[in-house]
Design an enzyme around this catalytic site. Structure first.
Site, PDB file in Angstrom:
ATOM      1  N   SER A   1     -13.678 -20.259  20.424  1.00 36.70           N
ATOM      2  CA  SER A   1     -13.713 -19.268  19.333  1.00 36.70           C
ATOM      3  C   SER A   1     -12.863 -19.641  18.121  1.00 36.70           C
ATOM      4  O   SER A   1     -12.981 -18.994  17.082  1.00 36.70           O
ATOM      5  CB  SER A   1     -13.258 -17.901  19.842  1.00 36.70           C
ATOM      6  OG  SER A   1     -14.352 -17.221  20.371  1.00 36.70           O
TER       7      SER A   1
ATOM      8  N   LYS B   1     -14.764 -20.129  15.077  1.00 31.56           N
ATOM      9  CA  LYS B   1     -15.256 -18.974  14.310  1.00 31.56           C
ATOM     10  C   LYS B   1     -14.493 -18.823  12.991  1.00 31.56           C
ATOM     11  O   LYS B   1     -15.016 -18.290  12.016  1.00 31.56           O
ATOM     12  CB  LYS B   1     -15.129 -17.694  15.143  1.00 31.56           C
ATOM     13  CG  LYS B   1     -16.033 -17.714  16.363  1.00 31.56           C
ATOM     14  CD  LYS B   1     -15.739 -16.544  17.289  1.00 31.56           C
ATOM     15  CE  LYS B   1     -16.627 -16.601  18.525  1.00 31.56           C
ATOM     16  NZ  LYS B   1     -16.264 -15.605  19.535  1.00 31.56           N
TER      17      LYS B   1
ATOM     18  N   TYR C   1     -24.614 -22.350  17.771  1.00 33.93           N
ATOM     19  CA  TYR C   1     -23.369 -21.679  18.167  1.00 33.93           C
ATOM     20  C   TYR C   1     -22.692 -22.429  19.325  1.00 33.93           C
ATOM     21  O   TYR C   1     -21.465 -22.615  19.324  1.00 33.93           O
ATOM     22  CB  TYR C   1     -23.687 -20.228  18.553  1.00 33.93           C
ATOM     23  CG  TYR C   1     -22.517 -19.447  19.086  1.00 33.93           C
ATOM     24  CD1 TYR C   1     -21.595 -18.867  18.224  1.00 33.93           C
ATOM     25  CD2 TYR C   1     -22.329 -19.280  20.455  1.00 33.93           C
ATOM     26  CE1 TYR C   1     -20.522 -18.141  18.718  1.00 33.93           C
ATOM     27  CE2 TYR C   1     -21.263 -18.565  20.955  1.00 33.93           C
ATOM     28  CZ  TYR C   1     -20.345 -17.997  20.083  1.00 33.93           C
ATOM     29  OH  TYR C   1     -19.285 -17.291  20.578  1.00 33.93           O
TER      30      TYR C   1
ATOM     31  N   TYR D   1      -9.056 -10.909  19.526  1.00 31.91           N
ATOM     32  CA  TYR D   1      -9.897  -9.991  20.304  1.00 31.91           C
ATOM     33  C   TYR D   1      -9.244  -8.605  20.382  1.00 31.91           C
ATOM     34  O   TYR D   1      -8.675  -8.123  19.409  1.00 31.91           O
ATOM     35  CB  TYR D   1     -10.159 -10.540  21.723  1.00 31.91           C
ATOM     36  CG  TYR D   1     -10.546 -11.981  21.786  1.00 31.91           C
ATOM     37  CD1 TYR D   1     -11.568 -12.485  20.985  1.00 31.91           C
ATOM     38  CD2 TYR D   1      -9.914 -12.858  22.654  1.00 31.91           C
ATOM     39  CE1 TYR D   1     -11.947 -13.816  21.061  1.00 31.91           C
ATOM     40  CE2 TYR D   1     -10.281 -14.185  22.746  1.00 31.91           C
ATOM     41  CZ  TYR D   1     -11.289 -14.657  21.938  1.00 31.91           C
ATOM     42  OH  TYR D   1     -11.643 -15.969  22.018  1.00 31.91           O
TER      43      TYR D   1
ATOM     44  N   VAL E   1     -11.169 -19.255  24.123  1.00 30.53           N
ATOM     45  CA  VAL E   1     -11.096 -19.277  25.586  1.00 30.53           C
ATOM     46  C   VAL E   1     -10.878 -20.683  26.151  1.00 30.53           C
ATOM     47  O   VAL E   1     -10.709 -20.833  27.354  1.00 30.53           O
ATOM     48  CB  VAL E   1     -12.327 -18.620  26.252  1.00 30.53           C
ATOM     49  CG1 VAL E   1     -12.401 -17.144  25.937  1.00 30.53           C
ATOM     50  CG2 VAL E   1     -13.611 -19.352  25.898  1.00 30.53           C
TER      51      VAL E   1
HETATM   52  N1  GLU Z   1     -18.088 -19.909  23.344  1.00 27.71           N
HETATM   53  C1  GLU Z   1     -17.391 -18.748  23.820  1.00 27.71           C
HETATM   54  C2  GLU Z   1     -18.336 -17.576  23.976  1.00 27.71           C
HETATM   55  O1  GLU Z   1     -19.218 -17.399  23.172  1.00 27.71           O
HETATM   56  C3  GLU Z   1     -16.302 -18.450  22.851  1.00 27.71           C
HETATM   57  C4  GLU Z   1     -15.464 -17.315  23.293  1.00 27.71           C
HETATM   58  C5  GLU Z   1     -14.028 -17.466  22.935  1.00 27.71           C
HETATM   59  O2  GLU Z   1     -13.494 -18.569  22.759  1.00 27.71           O
HETATM   60  O3  GLU Z   1     -13.416 -16.431  22.837  1.00 27.71           O
HETATM   61  O4  GLU Z   1     -18.200 -16.822  24.883  1.00 27.71           O
END
Ligand code: GLU
Length: 314
Positions: A67, A70, A192, A248, A266
């Site tokens: 993430s 992002k 993604y 989060y 994650v």
């Molecule tokens: N690729 C992970 C997902 O879409 C990223 C989630 C994360 O790093 O929080 O669940």
């Protein structure tokens, strides 16, 4: 800011203290390839806008950004779309898990913010419309920001996530049913999953995000000219969103404990921005119940307490 020669000793202390926390979290396993990572790894890297770099532990080992990407896709989309972006994604903390679906139903397919999965999928949808090869576009930007021409995404991790991306796919279809998705969900999910599988070390990540600490100006170390990668106003706004939405449903807790704009992933990485000072990247794969690195969060908390960074610069 502590004197430069104090930082290496401070990092060594924090690394030693944090290592006591090994075993308190769990490596992410819902993406099978992530579960294969050795949990007992831990690195910290600092890059400052006046050119210092400091690191300790596994700071030069590449890990899965997940993430944390992002943050970069959001910046790319903001550069392309400007304020029009906010018609398709909100900018409020979600207070819900990173992969939660529930708010999408009551909020008509408009995700709360660009850093939860649903919001990041909308951002990737926007970029899928703009770029024929989003993976090259993203890697191109990251290679330039990190001054690392060899950065890549890991095909095995991308495949593993793609094979198990049922929940993300469900959110994509749901948003499409609300008219908030322009491309086919399959194509966006391909992009993604590649994006999330990008790998970097802490040292590279600290360098790649340094523009956020420097009013949007990227300081090249490879002889290329410096670049105003993002405008100062946009940079301030990105940092505000990272502070309120970057961890989060633990964003409030992170703001309380650390008080800096952060983005977590994650894969166990966290990057923190200290405006006008520099960036800190930490990585340890074991996660708490909310999906954030246990050792990483501890290390940032200790660092901020020792330096005063969270109090003086934001
Ligand atoms: N690729 C992970 C997902 O879409 C990223 C989630 C994360 O790093 O929080 O669940």
């Amino acid at each position: 800011m502590p004197k430069p020669h104090d930082l290496p000793a401070l990092l060594a202390d924090i690394h030693r203290e944090a290592s006591d926390l090994f075993g308190q979290g769990r490596v992410a396993s819902y993406i099978p390839a992530l579960a294969e990572v050795n949990p007992h790894q831990f690195g910290i890297a600092i890059a400052t806008i006046d050119g210092q770099t400091h690191s300790v532990g596994d700071a030069h080992t590449p890990f899965s950004l997940q993430s944390i990407t992002k943050l970069f896709t959001f910046v790319l989309a903001l550069k392309l779309e400007g304020d029009a972006l906010w018609q398709r994604v909100g900018r409020e903390p979600s207070g819900a898990a990173f992969n939660s679906i529930v708010q999408l139903e009551t909020e008509n397919g408009v995700p709360r913010n660009p850093f939860i999965n649903a919001g990041a999928l909308v951002i990737t949808d926007i970029l899928t419309t703009r770029y024929a090869h989003l993976d090259y576009a993203l890697l191109g930007a990251l290679r330039r920001l990190a001054d690392e021409p060899g950065l890549h995404w890991n095909p095995r991790v991308a495949r593993s996530e793609r094979d198990t991306a049922h929940r993300n796919m469900a959110m994509a279809y749901f948003m499409k049913s609300h008219g908030n998705f322009r491309n086919e969900p399959e194509a966006v999910l391909d992009n993604y999953c590649r994006q999330c599988a990008t790998e970097m070390s802490c040292a590279q990540l600290a360098q790649a995000t340094l523009f956020l600490a420097n009013n949007g100006r990227d300081l090249s170390r490879s002889g290329q000219p410096d670049e105003q990668f993002l405008g100062p106003d946009e940079t301030r706004r990105v940092n505000a969103l990272l502070l309120t939405c970057g961890a989060y449903d633990a964003a409030g807790d992170f703001a309380y404990r650390i008080g800096l704009p952060v983005k977590t992933g994650v894969g166990g990485g966290i990057v923190a921005v200290v405006p006008e000072v520099g960036t800190v990247a930490v990585w340890a794969p074991e996660l708490d119940a909310k999906g954030n690195s246990v050792l990483g969060a501890f290390a940032l908390e200790r660092l901020v307490a020792a330096t005063g960074w969270g109090h003086t610069s934001f």
